[in-house]
Scaffold this active site. Structure first.
Site, PDB file in Angstrom:
ATOM      1  N   TYR A   1       0.880  -1.172   0.000  1.00  0.00           N
ATOM      2  CA  TYR A   1       0.000   0.000   0.000  1.00  0.00           C
ATOM      3  C   TYR A   1       0.916   1.219   0.000  1.00  0.00           C
ATOM      4  O   TYR A   1       0.884   2.036   0.892  1.00  0.00           O
ATOM      5  CB  TYR A   1      -0.850  -0.082   1.275  1.00  0.00           C
ATOM      6  CG  TYR A   1      -2.039   0.825   1.420  1.00  0.00           C
ATOM      7  CD1 TYR A   1      -2.960   1.006   0.400  1.00  0.00           C
ATOM      8  CD2 TYR A   1      -2.268   1.470   2.633  1.00  0.00           C
ATOM      9  CE1 TYR A   1      -4.076   1.813   0.582  1.00  0.00           C
ATOM     10  CE2 TYR A   1      -3.373   2.275   2.836  1.00  0.00           C
ATOM     11  CZ  TYR A   1      -4.279   2.446   1.806  1.00  0.00           C
ATOM     12  OH  TYR A   1      -5.393   3.240   1.992  1.00  0.00           O
TER      13      TYR A   1
ATOM     14  N   HIS B   1      -2.531   7.505  -3.107  1.00  0.00           N
ATOM     15  CA  HIS B   1      -3.635   6.551  -3.042  1.00  0.00           C
ATOM     16  C   HIS B   1      -4.139   6.397  -1.611  1.00  0.00           C
ATOM     17  O   HIS B   1      -5.351   6.458  -1.355  1.00  0.00           O
ATOM     18  CB  HIS B   1      -3.183   5.196  -3.584  1.00  0.00           C
ATOM     19  CG  HIS B   1      -4.187   4.103  -3.386  1.00  0.00           C
ATOM     20  ND1 HIS B   1      -5.416   4.091  -4.023  1.00  0.00           N
ATOM     21  CD2 HIS B   1      -4.155   2.979  -2.618  1.00  0.00           C
ATOM     22  CE1 HIS B   1      -6.094   3.013  -3.660  1.00  0.00           C
ATOM     23  NE2 HIS B   1      -5.349   2.328  -2.798  1.00  0.00           N
TER      24      HIS B   1
ATOM     25  N   GLU C   1      -6.942  -1.915  -9.793  1.00  0.00           N
ATOM     26  CA  GLU C   1      -5.831  -1.287  -9.092  1.00  0.00           C
ATOM     27  C   GLU C   1      -4.600  -1.408  -9.976  1.00  0.00           C
ATOM     28  O   GLU C   1      -4.124  -2.515 -10.233  1.00  0.00           O
ATOM     29  CB  GLU C   1      -5.587  -1.929  -7.723  1.00  0.00           C
ATOM     30  CG  GLU C   1      -6.702  -1.633  -6.732  1.00  0.00           C
ATOM     31  CD  GLU C   1      -6.346  -1.982  -5.299  1.00  0.00           C
ATOM     32  OE1 GLU C   1      -7.007  -1.455  -4.386  1.00  0.00           O
ATOM     33  OE2 GLU C   1      -5.393  -2.772  -5.096  1.00  0.00           O
TER      34      GLU C   1
ATOM     35  N   ASP D   1      -4.709  -5.614  -9.483  1.00  0.00           N
ATOM     36  CA  ASP D   1      -5.296  -6.307  -8.340  1.00  0.00           C
ATOM     37  C   ASP D   1      -6.788  -5.966  -8.282  1.00  0.00           C
ATOM     38  O   ASP D   1      -7.216  -5.058  -7.580  1.00  0.00           O
ATOM     39  CB  ASP D   1      -4.585  -5.872  -7.058  1.00  0.00           C
ATOM     40  CG  ASP D   1      -5.027  -6.687  -5.853  1.00  0.00           C
ATOM     41  OD1 ASP D   1      -5.365  -7.864  -6.024  1.00  0.00           O
ATOM     42  OD2 ASP D   1      -5.006  -6.145  -4.738  1.00  0.00           O
TER      43      ASP D   1
ATOM     44  N   GLN E   1     -15.194  -5.876   0.134  1.00  0.00           N
ATOM     45  CA  GLN E   1     -14.042  -5.460   0.942  1.00  0.00           C
ATOM     46  C   GLN E   1     -14.476  -4.577   2.115  1.00  0.00           C
ATOM     47  O   GLN E   1     -14.008  -4.755   3.246  1.00  0.00           O
ATOM     48  CB  GLN E   1     -13.046  -4.718   0.065  1.00  0.00           C
ATOM     49  CG  GLN E   1     -11.805  -4.221   0.790  1.00  0.00           C
ATOM     50  CD  GLN E   1     -10.884  -3.411  -0.125  1.00  0.00           C
ATOM     51  OE1 GLN E   1     -11.121  -3.307  -1.328  1.00  0.00           O
ATOM     52  NE2 GLN E   1      -9.857  -2.829   0.454  1.00  0.00           N
TER      53      GLN E   1
ATOM     54  N   LYS F   1     -10.559  -9.306  -2.475  1.00  0.00           N
ATOM     55  CA  LYS F   1      -9.329  -9.246  -3.260  1.00  0.00           C
ATOM     56  C   LYS F   1      -8.921 -10.596  -3.847  1.00  0.00           C
ATOM     57  O   LYS F   1      -8.219 -10.635  -4.860  1.00  0.00           O
ATOM     58  CB  LYS F   1      -8.181  -8.758  -2.369  1.00  0.00           C
ATOM     59  CG  LYS F   1      -8.359  -7.357  -1.818  1.00  0.00           C
ATOM     60  CD  LYS F   1      -7.936  -6.326  -2.829  1.00  0.00           C
ATOM     61  CE  LYS F   1      -7.789  -4.971  -2.191  1.00  0.00           C
ATOM     62  NZ  LYS F   1      -7.273  -3.959  -3.145  1.00  0.00           N
TER      63      LYS F   1
ATOM     64  N   SER G   1      -6.160 -11.685  -9.519  1.00  0.00           N
ATOM     65  CA  SER G   1      -5.194 -10.608  -9.727  1.00  0.00           C
ATOM     66  C   SER G   1      -4.476 -10.943 -11.031  1.00  0.00           C
ATOM     67  O   SER G   1      -4.017 -12.066 -11.214  1.00  0.00           O
ATOM     68  CB  SER G   1      -4.189 -10.520  -8.584  1.00  0.00           C
ATOM     69  OG  SER G   1      -4.824 -10.250  -7.356  1.00  0.00           O
TER      70      SER G   1
ATOM     71  N   THR H   1      -1.909   0.137  -5.253  1.00  0.00           N
ATOM     72  CA  THR H   1      -2.374   1.057  -6.290  1.00  0.00           C
ATOM     73  C   THR H   1      -1.438   2.245  -6.443  1.00  0.00           C
ATOM     74  O   THR H   1      -1.023   2.868  -5.469  1.00  0.00           O
ATOM     75  CB  THR H   1      -3.779   1.572  -5.945  1.00  0.00           C
ATOM     76  OG1 THR H   1      -4.643   0.457  -5.743  1.00  0.00           O
ATOM     77  CG2 THR H   1      -4.332   2.440  -7.053  1.00  0.00           C
TER      78      THR H   1
END
EC number: 3.7.1.2
Length: 404
Positions: A119, A124, A190, A224, A231, A244, A248, A337
């Site tokens: 992350y 983002h 993402e 992703d 979520q 998630k 992917s 992201t």
């Protein structure tokens, strides 16, 4: 007669790039084998590298055995290929093992052993914080102290071009009296970079920032896919799970880290200074000047700049292992992201439409807040190469199919 290997110096898939993949040529009964993309052709590595020191590691259908050999072997094979590609006799030798790209099927080029998603984009994380915590701090207190990440599901990483089935699960809107079950109605993208790891380490050891590059084989564009409604209902208190883990997507061709030497840039200022295990020596912490382009059904909706990311891939890998977690060749971690400061540089629909409040208009006149069945998302990217060349990262693409 002109050879397919006689490429202009500025070709984005020229000898300065040489990404690795897995192919099965049309009409060839020999099955899946490893390849290297050169221009608009794939070089059959099983055949071309026979008799070389790396031949045994290149005989199978995945890169994992070659990844285990480590950086000296990676550099050796890359140098061997480049030497032959600039020599007429070498080009003739390799030319016998070429297949046009439009006559090969691509496959996932490595067995994904473990998968972690980070992350690492401050823009983002800030946007998401503002959307979900409008009256609080955009960033959580830990965000600038460590690369935040979560473990994903390696078995659902799929190669570019694979259809993505809309996931089904529980969701509960803020005004719903109780959760409901059904297909996701807030399916998102993402735009990320994925990093392929080589060189196993034992449990209880750790990789320092200064040694992380010895385990970073290459990068690939990564999407992703995220079911934001699933979520949002599930992630408290343990984080992402079914929103998630359904799919992917990763590009079919893995760009060697060595091909991106010219794309290294300084990181943004890290304030507060990270703890010592995340600092590294000069040159071991860096960003990458990779500019992505996200298109939905052919309409470009965003151009996220990876160079804006706050954390270096070497810091991510060091943090991943600092507790003694082992690495296995074929591990994959992604950046999270990628988003920039302007609206048209945001890497997810959650941000681009501000959680659905500001719909996008596509070139055909239709609008989107989140993805609809039949939508095709394609992410492409470029980066500077050596001596003014361009590295064109292979695209990652997928089409949404209805829930089952």
């Amino acid at each position: 007669m002109t050879s397919p290997l006689d490429l202009p110096a500025d070709h984005p898939f020229g000898p300065h790039h040489l990404p690795y993949g897995a192919i099965s040529p049309s009409g060839d009964a020999a099955g899946v084998r490893l390849g290297v993309r050169v221009g608009d052709h794939a070089l059959d590595l099983r055949a071309a590298a026979a008799g070389t020191p790396w031949a045994a590691a290149l005989r199978g259908p995945t890169l994992n055995p070659f990844l285990e050999l480590g950086p000296q072997a990676w550099a050796g094979l890359r140098g061997w290929l480049q030497e032959r590609l600039v020599d007429e006799a070498g080009r003739d030798q390799l030319g016998a093992h070429l297949h046009p790209l439009d006559r090969v099927e691509v496959h996932l080029p490595f067995e994904v052993r473990d998968y972690v998603d980070f992350y690492a984009s401050e823009q983002h994380a800030t946007n998401v914080g503002r959307i979900f915590r409008p009256d609080g701090a955009a960033l959580t207190p830990n965000w600038k102290h460590l690369p935040i990440g979560y473990h994903g599901r390696s078995s659902t990483v799929v190669v570019s071009g694979t259809d993505v089935v809309r996931p089904t699960g529980q969701r509960k809107g803020k005004d719903d009296p109780a959760p409901v079950f059904g297909p996701s109605v807030r399916l998102d993208i993402e735009a990320e970079l994925g990093f392929v790891v080589g060189g196993s380490t034992p449990v209880g050891s750790r990789v320092e920032v200064d040694g992380a590059l010895d385990h970073l084989f290459g990068v690939a564009l990564f999407n992703d896919w995220s079911a934001r409604d699933i979520q949002a209902w599930e992630y408290v208190p343990l984080g992402p799970f079914l929103g998630k883990s359904f799919a992917s997507s990763i590009a079919a061709w893995i760009t060697p880290m060595a091909a991106l030497d010219a794309a290294r840039v300084p990181l943004p200022v890290q304030d507060p200074e990270p703890l010592p295990y995340l600092r590294g020596s000069p040159g071991s912490v860096f960003g990458l000047d990779v500019t992505m382009e996200v298109a939905i059904n052919g309409t470009v909706v965003s151009r996220p700049p990876y160079r804006e990311l706050y954390w270096s891939p070497t810091q991510m890998l060091a943090h991943l292992t600092v507790n003694g977690a082992a690495l296995t060749s074929g591990d994959l971690f992604a950046s999270g992201t990628t988003s920039g400061p302007q609206k048209d540089t945001r890497g997810s629909l959650l941000e681009l439409t501000w959680s659905g409040a500001e719909p996008l208009t596509l070139d055909d006149g239709t609008t989107r807040t989140f993805l609809e069945d039949g939508d095709t998302v394609t992410i492409t990217a470029t980066a500077p190469g050596p001596e003014g060349t361009v590295v064109g990262l292979a695209e990652v693409s997928g089409t949404i199919r209805p829930a089952r």
